[in-house]
Design a protein around this motif. Structure first.
Motif, PDB file in Angstrom:
ATOM      1  N   ILE A 113      31.787 -56.195 -42.005  1.00  0.00           N
ATOM      2  CA  ILE A 113      31.266 -55.447 -43.176  1.00  0.00           C
ATOM      3  C   ILE A 113      31.736 -56.320 -44.594  1.00  0.00           C
ATOM      4  O   ILE A 113      32.806 -56.976 -44.566  1.00  0.00           O
ATOM      5  CB  ILE A 113      32.365 -54.241 -43.529  1.00  0.00           C
ATOM      6  CG1 ILE A 113      31.836 -53.273 -42.181  1.00  0.00           C
ATOM      7  CG2 ILE A 113      31.953 -53.535 -44.787  1.00  0.00           C
ATOM      8  CD1 ILE A 113      30.755 -52.636 -42.255  1.00  0.00           C
ATOM      9  N   ALA A 114      30.641 -56.474 -45.277  1.00  0.00           N
ATOM     10  CA  ALA A 114      30.859 -57.355 -46.519  1.00  0.00           C
ATOM     11  C   ALA A 114      30.772 -56.145 -47.690  1.00  0.00           C
ATOM     12  O   ALA A 114      29.999 -55.229 -47.859  1.00  0.00           O
ATOM     13  CB  ALA A 114      29.854 -58.323 -46.527  1.00  0.00           C
ATOM     14  N   VAL A 115      31.586 -56.381 -48.627  1.00  0.00           N
ATOM     15  CA  VAL A 115      31.735 -55.632 -50.019  1.00  0.00           C
ATOM     16  C   VAL A 115      31.759 -56.279 -51.035  1.00  0.00           C
ATOM     17  O   VAL A 115      32.578 -57.208 -51.181  1.00  0.00           O
ATOM     18  CB  VAL A 115      33.109 -54.445 -49.776  1.00  0.00           C
ATOM     19  CG1 VAL A 115      33.350 -53.775 -51.020  1.00  0.00           C
ATOM     20  CG2 VAL A 115      33.352 -53.844 -48.363  1.00  0.00           C
ATOM     21  N   GLU A 116      30.810 -55.896 -52.064  1.00  0.00           N
ATOM     22  CA  GLU A 116      30.767 -56.453 -53.201  1.00  0.00           C
ATOM     23  C   GLU A 116      30.708 -55.157 -54.058  1.00  0.00           C
ATOM     24  O   GLU A 116      30.310 -54.297 -54.152  1.00  0.00           O
ATOM     25  CB  GLU A 116      29.349 -57.365 -53.339  1.00  0.00           C
ATOM     26  CG  GLU A 116      29.088 -58.344 -52.482  1.00  0.00           C
ATOM     27  CD  GLU A 116      27.720 -58.941 -52.647  1.00  0.00           C
ATOM     28  OE1 GLU A 116      27.156 -59.065 -53.711  1.00  0.00           O
ATOM     29  OE2 GLU A 116      27.342 -59.379 -51.766  1.00  0.00           O
ATOM     30  N   THR A 117      31.658 -55.649 -55.401  1.00  0.00           N
ATOM     31  CA  THR A 117      31.234 -54.777 -56.579  1.00  0.00           C
ATOM     32  C   THR A 117      30.870 -55.173 -57.858  1.00  0.00           C
ATOM     33  O   THR A 117      31.072 -56.432 -58.073  1.00  0.00           O
ATOM     34  CB  THR A 117      32.852 -54.168 -56.796  1.00  0.00           C
ATOM     35  OG1 THR A 117      33.761 -55.403 -57.054  1.00  0.00           O
ATOM     36  CG2 THR A 117      33.620 -53.471 -55.743  1.00  0.00           C
ATOM     37  N   ASN A 118      30.078 -54.690 -58.497  1.00  0.00           N
ATOM     38  CA  ASN A 118      29.595 -55.060 -59.828  1.00  0.00           C
ATOM     39  C   ASN A 118      29.731 -53.684 -60.626  1.00  0.00           C
ATOM     40  O   ASN A 118      29.090 -52.659 -60.759  1.00  0.00           O
ATOM     41  CB  ASN A 118      28.128 -55.330 -59.540  1.00  0.00           C
ATOM     42  CG  ASN A 118      27.535 -55.753 -60.829  1.00  0.00           C
ATOM     43  OD1 ASN A 118      28.118 -55.879 -61.780  1.00  0.00           O
ATOM     44  ND2 ASN A 118      26.219 -56.076 -60.917  1.00  0.00           N
ATOM     45  N   GLU A 119      30.946 -53.722 -61.338  1.00  0.00           N
ATOM     46  CA  GLU A 119      31.351 -52.818 -62.371  1.00  0.00           C
ATOM     47  C   GLU A 119      31.456 -51.263 -61.730  1.00  0.00           C
ATOM     48  O   GLU A 119      32.507 -51.503 -60.689  1.00  0.00           O
ATOM     49  CB  GLU A 119      30.217 -52.632 -63.701  1.00  0.00           C
ATOM     50  CG  GLU A 119      30.222 -53.603 -64.406  1.00  0.00           C
ATOM     51  CD  GLU A 119      29.229 -53.664 -65.504  1.00  0.00           C
ATOM     52  OE1 GLU A 119      28.884 -52.327 -65.795  1.00  0.00           O
ATOM     53  OE2 GLU A 119      28.907 -54.651 -66.102  1.00  0.00           O
ATOM     54  N   ALA A 120      30.628 -50.326 -61.816  1.00  0.00           N
ATOM     55  CA  ALA A 120      31.089 -49.075 -60.963  1.00  0.00           C
ATOM     56  C   ALA A 120      30.214 -48.901 -59.686  1.00  0.00           C
ATOM     57  O   ALA A 120      30.367 -48.000 -59.121  1.00  0.00           O
ATOM     58  CB  ALA A 120      30.762 -47.947 -61.906  1.00  0.00           C
ATOM     59  N   VAL A 121      29.473 -50.112 -59.446  1.00  0.00           N
ATOM     60  CA  VAL A 121      28.686 -49.926 -58.107  1.00  0.00           C
ATOM     61  C   VAL A 121      29.352 -50.753 -56.880  1.00  0.00           C
ATOM     62  O   VAL A 121      29.591 -51.970 -57.260  1.00  0.00           O
ATOM     63  CB  VAL A 121      27.336 -50.367 -58.541  1.00  0.00           C
ATOM     64  CG1 VAL A 121      26.507 -50.158 -56.840  1.00  0.00           C
ATOM     65  CG2 VAL A 121      26.626 -49.607 -59.388  1.00  0.00           C
ATOM     66  N   ALA A 122      29.549 -50.280 -55.925  1.00  0.00           N
ATOM     67  CA  ALA A 122      30.014 -51.101 -54.590  1.00  0.00           C
ATOM     68  C   ALA A 122      28.959 -51.187 -53.542  1.00  0.00           C
ATOM     69  O   ALA A 122      28.462 -49.992 -53.526  1.00  0.00           O
ATOM     70  CB  ALA A 122      31.480 -50.421 -54.101  1.00  0.00           C
ATOM     71  N   THR A 123      28.593 -52.257 -53.098  1.00  0.00           N
ATOM     72  CA  THR A 123      27.705 -52.334 -52.078  1.00  0.00           C
ATOM     73  C   THR A 123      28.385 -52.806 -50.737  1.00  0.00           C
ATOM     74  O   THR A 123      29.129 -53.686 -50.775  1.00  0.00           O
ATOM     75  CB  THR A 123      26.591 -53.772 -52.448  1.00  0.00           C
ATOM     76  OG1 THR A 123      25.934 -53.378 -53.748  1.00  0.00           O
ATOM     77  CG2 THR A 123      25.606 -53.803 -51.372  1.00  0.00           C
ATOM     78  N   VAL A 124      28.202 -52.007 -50.069  1.00  0.00           N
ATOM     79  CA  VAL A 124      28.827 -52.142 -48.802  1.00  0.00           C
ATOM     80  C   VAL A 124      27.519 -52.744 -47.525  1.00  0.00           C
ATOM     81  O   VAL A 124      26.782 -51.972 -47.310  1.00  0.00           O
ATOM     82  CB  VAL A 124      29.508 -51.045 -48.050  1.00  0.00           C
ATOM     83  CG1 VAL A 124      29.940 -51.308 -46.806  1.00  0.00           C
ATOM     84  CG2 VAL A 124      30.475 -50.642 -49.011  1.00  0.00           C
ATOM     85  N   THR A 125      27.776 -53.883 -47.067  1.00  0.00           N
ATOM     86  CA  THR A 125      26.705 -54.341 -46.208  1.00  0.00           C
ATOM     87  C   THR A 125      27.117 -54.471 -44.813  1.00  0.00           C
ATOM     88  O   THR A 125      28.136 -55.037 -44.400  1.00  0.00           O
ATOM     89  CB  THR A 125      26.286 -55.689 -46.821  1.00  0.00           C
ATOM     90  OG1 THR A 125      25.680 -55.633 -47.962  1.00  0.00           O
ATOM     91  CG2 THR A 125      24.983 -56.252 -45.754  1.00  0.00           C
TER      92      THR A 125
END
Length: 129
Positions: free
Chosen positions: A4-16
């Motif tokens: 699982i890869a997790v990236e955050t950009n301000e209030a948005v988290a992307t879980v791949t």
């Protein structure tokens, strides 16, 4: 390699989902990482939305058949796999957007109805129940 890869950009988290060679098929290890990531993000008050997607050419090919072949129906229920799967998503209060790239098959196709919103991100995206 993290599944699982997790990236955050301000209030948005992307879980791949990050098993592209296996078309992001769900095995126990990936599921455990996904559950941990979702619950961690759900507890972070700075995160307002979670975007869930898959690496490579598929969102998710469903359950990992190689792993499932070692289980019969009753043993899957004994291990609470299906209940744990539903609970994982239903217990998250942060909205989840499924950004479906490529195929979403089997368990994932059914799970998309649990999410708050589903977006097919490519013309070639397909949901197969």
């Amino acid at each position: 390699m993290a599944l699982i890869a997790v990236e955050t950009n301000e209030a948005v988290a992307t879980v791949t989902l990050n098993r592209p060679k296996a078309l992001n098929a769900i095995n126990r290890e990936l599921f455990q990482e996904l559950r941990q990531a979702l619950h961690s993000l759900d507890g972070d008050k700075a995160i307002r939305v979670i975007v869930l997607t898959g690496a490579g050419k598929a969102f998710c090919a469903g359950a990992d058949i190689a792993e499932l072949s070692a289980m019969n129906g009753p043993s899957a229920f004994e291990q609470n796999f299906l209940r744990d799967w539903a609970d994982c998503f239903l217990s998250v209060r942060t909205p989840i957007i499924a950004a479906v790239n490529g195929y979403a098959v089997g368990l994932w196709a059914r799970s998309l109805s649990i999410g708050d919103f589903c977006r097919l991100t490519q013309e070639s995206s397909s949901v197969e129940v």
